[in-house]
Design an enzyme around this catalytic site. Structure first.
Site, short mmCIF file in Angstrom:
data_model
loop_
_atom_site.label_atom_id
_atom_site.label_comp_id
_atom_site.label_asym_id
_atom_site.label_seq_id
_atom_site.Cartn_x
_atom_site.Cartn_y
_atom_site.Cartn_z
N CYS A 154 -16.16 6.13 9.68
CA CYS A 154 -17.28 5.65 10.12
C CYS A 154 -18.28 6.43 9.03
O CYS A 154 -18.20 7.64 8.55
CB CYS A 154 -17.65 5.95 11.41
SG CYS A 154 -17.30 4.89 12.58
N GLU A 201 -11.86 2.87 5.55
CA GLU A 201 -11.18 2.47 6.59
C GLU A 201 -11.63 0.81 6.72
O GLU A 201 -12.60 0.30 6.70
CB GLU A 201 -11.34 2.96 7.93
CG GLU A 201 -10.34 2.60 9.19
CD GLU A 201 -10.56 3.31 10.36
OE1 GLU A 201 -11.02 2.67 11.38
OE2 GLU A 201 -10.40 4.49 10.31
#
Length: 444
Positions: free
Chosen positions: A310, A344
């Site tokens: 994140c 990611e």
């Protein structure tokens, strides 16, 4: 949600109940209403437009209407939710709307006087609407809509996606106070149930504990010893510092950081199991302490070679190059680890834009300076960027061709300069000489 808005009636007083009698005027008897009330009633009945508008209320969830936004102009919205105004009449509601031209982060509660009732379109069954819209689209258009509709939620099936969107459709916290800033939130965040009635939360900017009232925060600040994020300071250059926080060692801080971040990230999940993650918190430092600017997280052990999970720059610090700095920092850590890395998946559209800009600047800078041939493997070794990301970036710039069974990079200097200019500024530089860090080793 208990807020001052709940007591407003949009300037329209609630009608008197049948048991109430209007006061006597001009010596009249209080038991007989003044004659003027009959003409008033006649005016309402003779104005079919007004009668029609009153008949619409309260507006149904799903209604589409034009709404006056903060720019003073009317924009198309869809009613997502409604709630009755405290002490209001039976039709006195405020409405939570989504501006169909804008990102979901701008969804908000609105008052009735912001809505243009002449523009009301009746609520349409979503399945019917989707079917009609689908028939009007080409196959390519539909695929593009599908791709953007489930952005960030690709692994969810349709039922789970609907459940997620229903659960998160209304922002639960409108604003937060963090340090010297009051910040409007963008999205729903799953705070514990005891905060369900809060419209505003007050965060300690150092330990990230959050409270319901300003007085609680003030009492807390007198006792809080922290002046920077817990964990190790691994980078300092000028007034910028980066702290590495282990989610297992500092669980409460890491969970609070996730609650805070979710207010500005439209992701389906929140990492409750913070033990598995490291958090890299970027701060601006002054004589009062180290004030959080943004952060990124990464898994301690990633089988997919993810070097970032994140990433967030807080709204008051955006457009200052900090997001690009955080991306560059994640790759400097990968270089120290001797590994290639990649963010990611899935990436949001803005995330892909940021990364594509970073990859473009780094790769083209090397291609400009390099003499002779260079392979994608060599570029990957030099930059810690995954080969697939290098290939997709160069292909998007039309700088790579497939000849005789292999990819060949075509690096015309003028073309490189043009692409570099289009990629924009690189943001703040990471001074690698100021990075003092050793890769994570599991000590259990």
């Amino acid at each position: 949600m208990g807020s001052s808005a709940n007591t407003e009636t949009n300037g329209n007083a609630a009608p008197p109940s049948s048991s109430q009698k209007p006061p006597a005027t001009n010596g009249g008897d209080a038991s007989h209403p003044p004659p003027s009330s009959a003409p008033d009633q006649a005016i309402i009945e003779s104005d079919p437009s007004k009668k029609r508008k009153m008949g619409m209320l309260p507006l149904e969830v799903g209604t589409r209407v034009m709404c006056r936004w903060r720019d003073g102009k009317h924009h198309p919205v869809k009613v997502i939710e409604r709630r009755r105004i405290h002490n209001g009449g039976p039709n006195d509601y405020e409405y939570y709307v989504h501006y169909t031209e804008f990102n979901r982060r701008l969804d908000e509660w609105t008052q009735l006087d912001q809505l243009d009732l002449d523009s009301v379109e009746c609520a349409v069954d979503e399945k019917v609407e989707d079917k009609v819209t689908s028939l009007k689209m080409t196959r390519h258009q539909k695929r593009k809509i599908d791709e953007t509709h489930v952005e960030g939620h690709e692994e969810l099936d349709a039922a789970s996606l609907r459940e997620h969107e229903e659960f998160t459709k209304v922002k639960n916290i409108a604003t937060i106070e963090l340090g010297k800033y009051e910040i409007e939130t963008w999205y729903f965040s799953p705070f514990p149930p005891e905060y369900n009635e809060c419209v505003k939360l007050f965060f300690c900017e150092f330990c990230l504990n959050f409270m319901k009232r300003k007085e609680q925060l003030q009492r807390h600040m007198r006792k809080c010893d922290l002046k920077h994020p817990p964990g190790d300071e691994i980078y300092r250059s000028g007034t910028l510092s980066m702290f590495e926080v282990d989610g297992k060692k500092n669980k409460v801080y890491a969970q609070n950081l996730c609650y805070l971040a979710k207010l500005f990230l439209d992701h389906k999940t929140l990492y409750y199991d913070v033990d598995l993650f490291l958090f890299y918190v970027l701060c601006e430092c002054d004589d009062r302490g180290c004030h959080m600017v943004g952060y990124f997280s990464k898994e301690k052990h990633s089988e997919e070679a993810y070097n970032l999970a994140c990433i967030l720059t807080l709204p008051p610090y955006q457009r200052k190059g900090y997001g690009k700095f955080l991306i560059a920092f994640s790759y400097e850590l990968s270089k120290k680890e001797g590994k290639v890395g990649t963010p990611e998946r899935p990436l949001s559209d803005l995330g892909l834009l940021s990364y594509r800009g970073y990859w473009t600047r780094v790769l083209l800078d090397i291609l400009k300076k390099h003499k002779g041939n260079i392979s994608i493997k060599e570029l990957s070794d030099m930059t810690a960027i995954k080969a697939e990301d290098i290939l997709s970036t160069l292909q998007s710039l039309e700088l790579i061709q497939y000849r005789k069974g292999q990819h060949v990079i075509c690096a015309d200097p003028k073309v490189l300069d043009r692409h570099l200019k289009a990629a924009g500024r690189g943001g703040l530089d990471v001074d690698v000489s100021k990075l003092i860090w050793t890769p994570y080793r599991d000590q259990s």
